[in-house]
Design an enzyme around this catalytic site. Sequence first.
Site, PDB file in Angstrom:
ATOM      1  N   VAL A  86       0.835  -1.201   0.000  1.00 15.38           N
ATOM      2  CA  VAL A  86       0.000   0.000   0.000  1.00 15.38           C
ATOM      3  C   VAL A  86       0.870   1.250   0.000  1.00 15.38           C
ATOM      4  CG1 VAL A  86      -1.838   1.244   1.195  1.00 15.38           C
ATOM      5  CG2 VAL A  86      -1.832  -1.250   1.196  1.00 15.38           C
ATOM      6  N   TYR A  87       1.880   1.253   0.839  1.00 15.04           N
ATOM      7  CA  TYR A  87       2.797   2.397   0.930  1.00 15.04           C
ATOM      8  C   TYR A  87       3.446   2.702  -0.419  1.00 15.04           C
ATOM      9  CZ  TYR A  87       7.040   4.982   2.231  1.00 15.04           C
ATOM     10  OH  TYR A  87       8.066   5.893   2.316  1.00 15.04           O
ATOM     11  N   CYS A  88       4.001   1.683  -1.064  1.00 14.97           N
ATOM     12  CA  CYS A  88       4.681   1.897  -2.342  1.00 14.97           C
ATOM     13  C   CYS A  88       3.707   2.342  -3.425  1.00 14.97           C
ATOM     14  CB  CYS A  88       5.421   0.629  -2.770  1.00 14.97           C
ATOM     15  SG  CYS A  88       6.871   0.251  -1.751  1.00 14.97           S
TER      16      CYS A  88
END
Length: 290
Positions: A184-186
């Site tokens: 999700v972060y990337c």
Amino acid sequence: MESDEQKWTQLLGLDRLPTDIIDKRVSDLLDLSGKKAIVTGAGGDGLGQATANRLAGSGADVALIGRTFSKVEKRANEIEKRWGVKAVPILADLSDWDQVHRAVRESKEALGGLDIMVNNPVMSVGGAFENHTKEDIDQTVLGSLTMMMYGAHAALEHFLPQGSGRIINIGAVGGRVQQKGLTVYCSCKAGVIGFTRNLAHEFASRGVNVLGVAPGIMIKPDMKEYILNPKDDRQRAGRDAILNSIQTQVQLGRVCLPEEVANMVAYLASDAANYMCGQTIDVAGGQWMG
């Protein structure tokens, strides 16, 4: 009647070339004396405080925005003592639309102007995607992308009326490479790269330039501590993931200091970068998809 020479001079922007830079040193172009800058997420030990230091060291007055006033106040005092510029602490929760806009207004008032907005929101959630809750996903998107948009919107309220300004968004090299446990972060950091490009496209013609920096693996004191002395399985797994990235993806074979990334932010904030627009520059030791 306009001559062909006048027409083509205007069409090609020859009348807007910064010819004054020709006889200057690069160090002269890097001087930010007289500039007014905001850095968000500036109270901790990471990139925010390093960036505020780099901008102040180049001559800019800075406002440090963070959600713990004592931390940004401490950093502001350190900066004023070290560099002799004006540094003001501003309290705000960057996840709150109204607080962000209020903080930017207060920063401009305290500094007496605004030229540079460094968008450095700090919030992320990692771990296996299948184990994420709705709250995990919402928090990651908020902290990794949405808060960036809040900050840019707040800065544009001041940049557009004056017809000038520079927004520098802090993304991550994870926006270009895959990393387990950071799906999700990337994905959000890929969104930051797209946001930077599109924001620049929309506002460059109105005098606001937008650029981005994508750091790689930065080492902070707390991160160094758990890498050298992991206390549980989660920290050991995090250490192993970092080591794997360094061995298989990072061509320079080491982590970096926040100050190394802040060097690029200071460059992009300066006149030396005036012909750059919409780009996000990796400062990641040559990290690539392994």
